[in-house]
Scaffold this motif. Structure first.
Motif, PDB file in Angstrom:
ATOM      1  N   ARG A 222       0.906  -1.213  -0.193  1.00  0.00           N
ATOM      2  CA  ARG A 222       0.134   0.029   0.113  1.00  0.00           C
ATOM      3  C   ARG A 222       0.770   1.342   0.026  1.00  0.00           C
ATOM      4  O   ARG A 222       0.620   2.121  -0.832  1.00  0.00           O
ATOM      5  CB  ARG A 222      -0.969  -0.175   1.503  1.00  0.00           C
ATOM      6  N   GLU A 223       2.012   1.327   0.940  1.00  0.00           N
ATOM      7  CA  GLU A 223       2.614   2.271   1.042  1.00  0.00           C
ATOM      8  C   GLU A 223       3.469   3.033  -0.235  1.00  0.00           C
ATOM      9  O   GLU A 223       3.586   3.795  -0.765  1.00  0.00           O
ATOM     10  CB  GLU A 223       3.483   2.421   2.172  1.00  0.00           C
ATOM     11  N   ALA A 224       4.004   1.597  -0.953  1.00  0.00           N
ATOM     12  CA  ALA A 224       4.689   1.852  -2.254  1.00  0.00           C
ATOM     13  C   ALA A 224       3.803   2.297  -3.204  1.00  0.00           C
ATOM     14  O   ALA A 224       4.270   3.243  -3.990  1.00  0.00           O
ATOM     15  CB  ALA A 224       5.209   0.387  -2.573  1.00  0.00           C
ATOM     16  N   PHE A 225       2.624   1.948  -3.346  1.00  0.00           N
ATOM     17  CA  PHE A 225       1.689   2.344  -4.517  1.00  0.00           C
ATOM     18  C   PHE A 225       1.010   3.800  -3.846  1.00  0.00           C
ATOM     19  O   PHE A 225       1.154   4.427  -4.982  1.00  0.00           O
ATOM     20  CB  PHE A 225       0.558   1.413  -4.772  1.00  0.00           C
ATOM     21  N   LEU A 226       0.824   4.249  -2.849  1.00  0.00           N
ATOM     22  CA  LEU A 226       0.653   5.549  -2.399  1.00  0.00           C
ATOM     23  C   LEU A 226       1.638   6.595  -2.779  1.00  0.00           C
ATOM     24  O   LEU A 226       1.547   7.628  -3.345  1.00  0.00           O
ATOM     25  CB  LEU A 226       0.191   5.756  -0.931  1.00  0.00           C
ATOM     26  N   ALA A 227       3.043   6.006  -2.839  1.00  0.00           N
ATOM     27  CA  ALA A 227       3.911   6.740  -2.929  1.00  0.00           C
ATOM     28  C   ALA A 227       3.986   7.217  -4.609  1.00  0.00           C
ATOM     29  O   ALA A 227       4.593   8.088  -4.907  1.00  0.00           O
ATOM     30  CB  ALA A 227       5.105   6.316  -2.663  1.00  0.00           C
ATOM     31  N   LEU A 228       3.482   6.370  -5.179  1.00  0.00           N
ATOM     32  CA  LEU A 228       3.694   6.400  -6.823  1.00  0.00           C
ATOM     33  C   LEU A 228       2.346   7.452  -7.266  1.00  0.00           C
ATOM     34  O   LEU A 228       2.254   8.063  -8.241  1.00  0.00           O
ATOM     35  CB  LEU A 228       3.338   5.250  -7.470  1.00  0.00           C
ATOM     36  N   ALA A 229       1.353   7.763  -6.484  1.00  0.00           N
ATOM     37  CA  ALA A 229       0.147   8.497  -6.747  1.00  0.00           C
ATOM     38  C   ALA A 229       0.687  10.200  -6.660  1.00  0.00           C
ATOM     39  O   ALA A 229       1.537  10.469  -6.272  1.00  0.00           O
ATOM     40  CB  ALA A 229      -0.756   8.308  -5.701  1.00  0.00           C
ATOM     41  N   PRO A 230       0.007  10.744  -7.941  1.00  0.00           N
ATOM     42  CA  PRO A 230       0.402  12.028  -7.926  1.00  0.00           C
ATOM     43  C   PRO A 230       0.103  12.998  -6.458  1.00  0.00           C
ATOM     44  O   PRO A 230       0.611  13.836  -6.121  1.00  0.00           O
ATOM     45  CB  PRO A 230      -0.526  12.606  -8.942  1.00  0.00           C
ATOM     46  N   GLN A 231      -1.059  12.405  -5.940  1.00  0.00           N
ATOM     47  CA  GLN A 231      -1.636  13.051  -4.644  1.00  0.00           C
ATOM     48  C   GLN A 231      -2.133  12.136  -3.911  1.00  0.00           C
ATOM     49  O   GLN A 231      -2.962  11.253  -4.429  1.00  0.00           O
ATOM     50  CB  GLN A 231      -2.643  14.344  -4.889  1.00  0.00           C
ATOM     51  N   SER A 232      -1.838  12.185  -2.593  1.00  0.00           N
ATOM     52  CA  SER A 232      -2.645  11.279  -1.723  1.00  0.00           C
ATOM     53  C   SER A 232      -2.571  11.982  -0.061  1.00  0.00           C
ATOM     54  O   SER A 232      -1.972  13.001  -0.008  1.00  0.00           O
ATOM     55  CB  SER A 232      -1.796  10.021  -1.495  1.00  0.00           C
ATOM     56  N   GLU A 233      -3.560  11.437   0.600  1.00  0.00           N
ATOM     57  CA  GLU A 233      -3.888  11.991   1.748  1.00  0.00           C
ATOM     58  C   GLU A 233      -4.424  11.224   2.702  1.00  0.00           C
ATOM     59  O   GLU A 233      -5.431  10.345   2.283  1.00  0.00           O
ATOM     60  CB  GLU A 233      -4.851  13.459   1.477  1.00  0.00           C
ATOM     61  N   ALA A 234      -3.939  10.913   3.868  1.00  0.00           N
ATOM     62  CA  ALA A 234      -4.528  10.109   5.053  1.00  0.00           C
ATOM     63  C   ALA A 234      -4.736   8.585   4.398  1.00  0.00           C
ATOM     64  O   ALA A 234      -5.472   7.815   4.561  1.00  0.00           O
ATOM     65  CB  ALA A 234      -5.645  10.664   5.450  1.00  0.00           C
ATOM     66  N   GLY A 235      -3.584   8.261   3.524  1.00  0.00           N
ATOM     67  CA  GLY A 235      -3.839   6.826   3.026  1.00  0.00           C
ATOM     68  C   GLY A 235      -4.799   6.681   2.071  1.00  0.00           C
ATOM     69  O   GLY A 235      -5.243   5.651   1.385  1.00  0.00           O
ATOM     70  N   LEU A 236      -5.389   7.711   1.377  1.00  0.00           N
ATOM     71  CA  LEU A 236      -6.233   7.576  -0.017  1.00  0.00           C
ATOM     72  C   LEU A 236      -5.803   8.312  -1.215  1.00  0.00           C
ATOM     73  O   LEU A 236      -4.887   9.372  -0.862  1.00  0.00           O
ATOM     74  CB  LEU A 236      -7.693   8.190   0.507  1.00  0.00           C
ATOM     75  N   TYR A 237      -6.033   7.784  -2.297  1.00  0.00           N
ATOM     76  CA  TYR A 237      -5.814   8.666  -3.704  1.00  0.00           C
ATOM     77  C   TYR A 237      -6.625   9.776  -3.849  1.00  0.00           C
ATOM     78  O   TYR A 237      -7.523   9.606  -3.772  1.00  0.00           O
ATOM     79  CB  TYR A 237      -5.806   7.700  -4.709  1.00  0.00           C
ATOM     80  N   LEU A 238      -5.956  11.021  -4.184  1.00  0.00           N
ATOM     81  CA  LEU A 238      -6.683  11.997  -4.421  1.00  0.00           C
ATOM     82  C   LEU A 238      -6.960  12.027  -5.879  1.00  0.00           C
ATOM     83  O   LEU A 238      -5.548  12.247  -6.613  1.00  0.00           O
ATOM     84  CB  LEU A 238      -6.022  13.201  -3.954  1.00  0.00           C
ATOM     85  N   VAL A 239      -8.077  12.378  -6.311  1.00  0.00           N
ATOM     86  CA  VAL A 239      -8.075  12.330  -8.057  1.00  0.00           C
ATOM     87  C   VAL A 239      -9.042  13.671  -8.304  1.00  0.00           C
ATOM     88  O   VAL A 239      -9.725  14.059  -7.372  1.00  0.00           O
ATOM     89  CB  VAL A 239      -8.998  11.110  -8.579  1.00  0.00           C
ATOM     90  N   PRO A 240      -8.938  14.132  -9.437  1.00  0.00           N
ATOM     91  CA  PRO A 240      -9.813  15.379  -9.839  1.00  0.00           C
ATOM     92  C   PRO A 240     -11.141  15.185  -9.876  1.00  0.00           C
ATOM     93  O   PRO A 240     -11.366  13.995 -10.242  1.00  0.00           O
ATOM     94  CB  PRO A 240      -9.310  15.774 -11.198  1.00  0.00           C
ATOM     95  N   LYS A 241     -11.897  16.177  -9.573  1.00  0.00           N
ATOM     96  CA  LYS A 241     -13.352  16.040  -9.633  1.00  0.00           C
ATOM     97  C   LYS A 241     -13.816  15.788 -11.038  1.00  0.00           C
ATOM     98  O   LYS A 241     -13.475  16.710 -11.997  1.00  0.00           O
ATOM     99  CB  LYS A 241     -14.132  16.959  -8.851  1.00  0.00           C
ATOM    100  N   VAL A 242     -14.650  14.779 -11.029  1.00  0.00           N
ATOM    101  CA  VAL A 242     -14.975  14.681 -12.602  1.00  0.00           C
ATOM    102  C   VAL A 242     -16.413  14.740 -12.906  1.00  0.00           C
ATOM    103  O   VAL A 242     -16.879  15.526 -14.001  1.00  0.00           O
ATOM    104  CB  VAL A 242     -14.857  13.023 -12.989  1.00  0.00           C
TER     105      VAL A 242
END
Length: 95
Positions: A73-93
């Motif tokens: 989990r931590e390795a994949f979260l580190a690859l995400a452009p943005q993350s917060e509190a263990g969650l992926y942050l994505v643009p509002k669609v």
């Protein structure tokens, strides 16, 4: 039950398939055989016969429900452009 040539031609038209004049008799005979088989199946007395989920008496083999992969989990979260509190942050669609 016999299926005449006109019925075969109408069925072919509805199914949007081409049947040549030479094969109409063969298709008619085949459809008649299928309908005869259906009549035989419908004539069978099934009263008291319990419905089956599968025609063979098989047992489904299930594997154990256990984790076999390491937690990355931590390795994949580190690859995400943005993350917060263990969650992926994505643009509002959707507004």
């Amino acid at each position: 039950m016999a299926v005449d040539a006109q019925t075969v031609e109408k069925l072919a038209e509805l199914a949007r398939i081409a049947i040549s004049e030479e094969t109409i008799d063969e298709v008619s005979r085949s459809l008649g055989d299928v309908l005869q088989l259906v009549d035989q199946l419908q004539a069978v007395n099934t009263e008291g016969v319990e419905p089956m989920a599968h025609p063979l008496d098989e047992v489904q083999v299930l594997r154990k429900d256990e984790v076999t992969e390491p937690n990355q989990r931590e390795a994949f979260l580190a690859l995400a452009p943005q993350s917060e509190a263990g969650l992926y942050l994505v643009p509002k669609v959707i507004d």
